[in-house]
Design an enzyme around this catalytic site. Structure first.
Site, PDB file in Angstrom:
ATOM      1  CG  ASP A 209      -1.840   0.865   1.539  1.00 36.54           C
ATOM      2  OD1 ASP A 209      -2.735   1.020   0.520  1.00 36.54           O
ATOM      3  OD2 ASP A 209      -1.491   2.045   2.242  1.00 36.54           O
ATOM      4  CD  GLU A 250      -2.070   2.387  -3.584  1.00 40.73           C
ATOM      5  OE1 GLU A 250      -3.208   2.793  -3.911  1.00 40.73           O
ATOM      6  OE2 GLU A 250      -1.862   2.357  -2.384  1.00 40.73           O
TER       7      GLU A 250
HETATM    8  C1  GLC Z   1      -4.318   2.806  -0.738  1.00 44.00           C
HETATM    9  C2  GLC Z   1      -5.474   2.003  -0.698  1.00 44.00           C
HETATM   10  C3  GLC Z   1      -6.552   2.597  -0.151  1.00 44.00           C
HETATM   11  C4  GLC Z   1      -6.322   3.186   1.102  1.00 44.00           C
HETATM   12  C5  GLC Z   1      -4.853   4.139   0.987  1.00 44.00           C
HETATM   13  C6  GLC Z   1      -4.498   4.286   2.665  1.00 44.00           C
HETATM   14  O1  GLC Z   1      -4.424   3.731  -1.762  1.00 44.00           O
HETATM   15  O2  GLC Z   1      -5.502   1.108  -1.790  1.00 44.00           O
HETATM   16  O3  GLC Z   1      -7.551   1.755  -0.186  1.00 44.00           O
HETATM   17  O4  GLC Z   1      -7.449   4.041   1.704  1.00 44.00           O
HETATM   18  O5  GLC Z   1      -3.980   3.568   0.569  1.00 44.00           O
HETATM   19  O6  GLC Z   1      -4.046   3.385   3.291  1.00 44.00           O
END
Ligand code: GLC
Length: 515
Positions: A209, A250
């Site tokens: 994440d 991500e």
């Molecule tokens: C990422 C996740 C999202 C979350 C954010 C904070 O973007 O995919 O769902 O709210 O991080 O952790």
């Protein structure tokens, strides 16, 4: 980059709250996922990505982790979790977990320790200013919640305090620590301990994440030198101790691969190739290539994708290609089921690792204006329970009330589509089946052969020639298909190879191959 299984992986993303509820409390659970593993396998996927399964107050759908070393009781017991992993492995399905490295829940014990008024061994685990009236520019700081003299920086929502991995550029030496300081190094070691814990429990890797968010003042997404250094250090630890571990970030920039990730999601960011391919509709004046009215620009997509792919490949990694995820509006109802076949076929034959979001195989719809639950906000509409049948709660749960409403209709459910040969569900199965029969999809070279506005897009994977037409216009494109090649996979009416061109039918997708 040591994992060997990623090149032929096809992932299915599961939001545990929403998949299948076995104990009837209105929330999905581990036992529900275990029970559906044969269904999951029947899709042709061989890997799962589970959204956060940790103990959490769910102030951000579980991305606010209270205890990194325990599962959420909402999803079942520790034993239920272990059973899920074992049952998945028994079917040849890998499981990657969501790792939230950058921030915890405000209820996390380490955070509460760091918030104590008297200094202790965890005071520097999070990022605090010195004074209660100090509100630094460029950061979101929360004040007046704890007795510690100072304000803490948050990463996302106000319930998610940022862990201290230090700063690269230091503007305020009185509270910003170098990323190589002892405190920042200790956070890094703590993160490694979290990873070891779940890898020892059988996880095959992590979706990471906000992977680029660790070190503060670390430059743009395509830079992040200090954050990259941390991930390379973690990668080295994994290569030594857990060599087959897959890390998917991500980050949405090829820099992630240079930082040691195996794959990186291409997310929906305005003007990037994924956006230009399927998701540009909502922005004013900008249309996706899959716009049925032909307002998209295949060339802009192809140029952007080629450049991105080139960088990712040179760094030895993969692009993660998503049908959708828990943060993004689903592609239905923007696209019809017939269009979705073309979209999925294209996305999942481009070079990259496919990620199918639960429910996308049956064309589950994005539900607009659904009241937010657990700080999903607009994302709530992509997180509604899986639609198994037209029975009570769409077959998801026997509860009086489910945590989000269900929306099954006669066609948009697994039971109905299983029986219908022409359904989206059965199409996805045949697409993944086809992928497995051709080695080109596990490597091989790639190039675009033709891209011009909304005209059919043509690309090559190894020897395969692939052509897609997203609009209602018939079109002939100047690409020569080798004489003995035939259509070997299609959606809609097959394209026809002519001497030095391809005649492409409206709304169609065709793969030409030799043997
Ligand atoms: C990422 C996740 C999202 C979350 C954010 C904070 O973007 O995919 O769902 O709210 O991080 O952790």
């Amino acid at each position: 980059m040591s994992s060997t299984w990623l090149k032929s992986a096809i992932f299915y993303e599961i939001y545990p709250n929403s998949f299948s509820d076995m104990n009837g409390d209105g929330y999905g659970d581990f036992a529900g996922i275990t029970e559906k593993l044969d269904y999951i396998k029947s899709l042709g996927v061989n890997a799962l990505w589970l959204n956060p399964h940790y103990d959490s107050p769910f102030m951000d759908g579980g991305y606010d982790v209270r205890d990194y070393f325990a599962v959420s009781p909402r999803f079942g017991s520790e034993a239920d979790f272990d059973e899920l992993i074992a049952a998945a492995h028994a079917r040849g399905i890998k499981v990657i977990l969501d790792l939230v490295p950058g921030h915890t829940s405000e209820q996390n014990a380490d955070f509460l320790k760091s918030a104590e008024a008297v200094r202790n061994e965890l005071s520097d685990r999070f990022i605090w200013t010195n004074g209660e009236w100090e509100f630094p520019q460029g950061f979101r700081a929360i004040s007046g919640r704890h007795d510690r003299k100072g304000n803490y920086i948050v990463n996302f929502f106000s319930t998610q305090p940022a862990l201290n991995y230090g700063f690269n550029r230091i503007d305020e030496p009185s509270w910003q620590m170098p990323y190589t300081s002892d405190a920042a190094m200790a956070t890094r070691e703590w993160l490694k301990s979290v990873m070891r814990f779940w890898l020892d429990r059988g996880a095959d890797g992590f979706r990471v994440d906000m992977a680029g968010s660790l070190v503060k003042n670390d430059g743009a997404d395509n830079e992040k030198p200090a954050t990259s250094e941390i991930w390379r250090d973690i990668r080295a630890m994994l290569d030594k101790e857990y060599p087959d571990t897959v890390l998917v970030s991500e980050w949405s920039d090829p820099q992630a691969i240079r930082a040691g990730f195996d794959a990186d999601f291409m997310l929906d960011h305005h003007g990037n190739p994924y956006n230009l391919l399927v998701r540009a509709e909502e922005r004013e004046g900008c249309y996706s290539y899959f716009d049925i009215a032909g307002r998209g620009d295949g060339k802009a997509f192809a140029d952007g994708f080629s450049a991105w792919y080139g960088e990712v490949k040179a760094a030895g990694g993969y692009i993660g290609l998503l049908s959708c995820n828990h943060d993004t509006p689903r592609l239905a109802p923007q696209y019809t089921a017939e269009q979705l076949k073309l979209v999925y076929a294209t996305l999942f034959t481009l070079p990259g690792v496919p990620f199918l979001y639960y429910g996308d195989e049956i064309g589950m719809r994005y539900i607009k204006d659904l009241p937010s639950v657990e700080c999903g906000f607009a994302r709530t509409g992509s997180r509604t329970p899986m639609q198994w049948s037209v029975e009570r709660n769409a077959g998801f749960s026997t509860a009086e009330q489910t945590f989000l409403p269900t929306f099954a209709d006669k066609q948009t459910n697994v039971a109905a589509q299983t029986k219908d040969k022409k359904s989206l569900l059965n199409f996805i199965r045949s697409l993944f089946e086809f992928r497995k029969t051709r080695k080109e999809f596990a490597g091989g070279d790639f190039e675009f052969l033709y891209a011009d506005g909304s005209k059919p897009l043509v690309y090559r994977r190894g020897e395969l020639i692939i052509v897609v037409n997203p609009t209602k216009s018939k079109c002939t494109v100047p690409v020569t298909v080798p004489p003995k090649f035939k259509p070997i996979f299609s959606a809609g009416k097959e394209a026809k190879a002519q001497k030095t061109s391809i005649a492409v039918q409206p709304l169609s997708f065709t793969v030409f191959g030799g043997k």
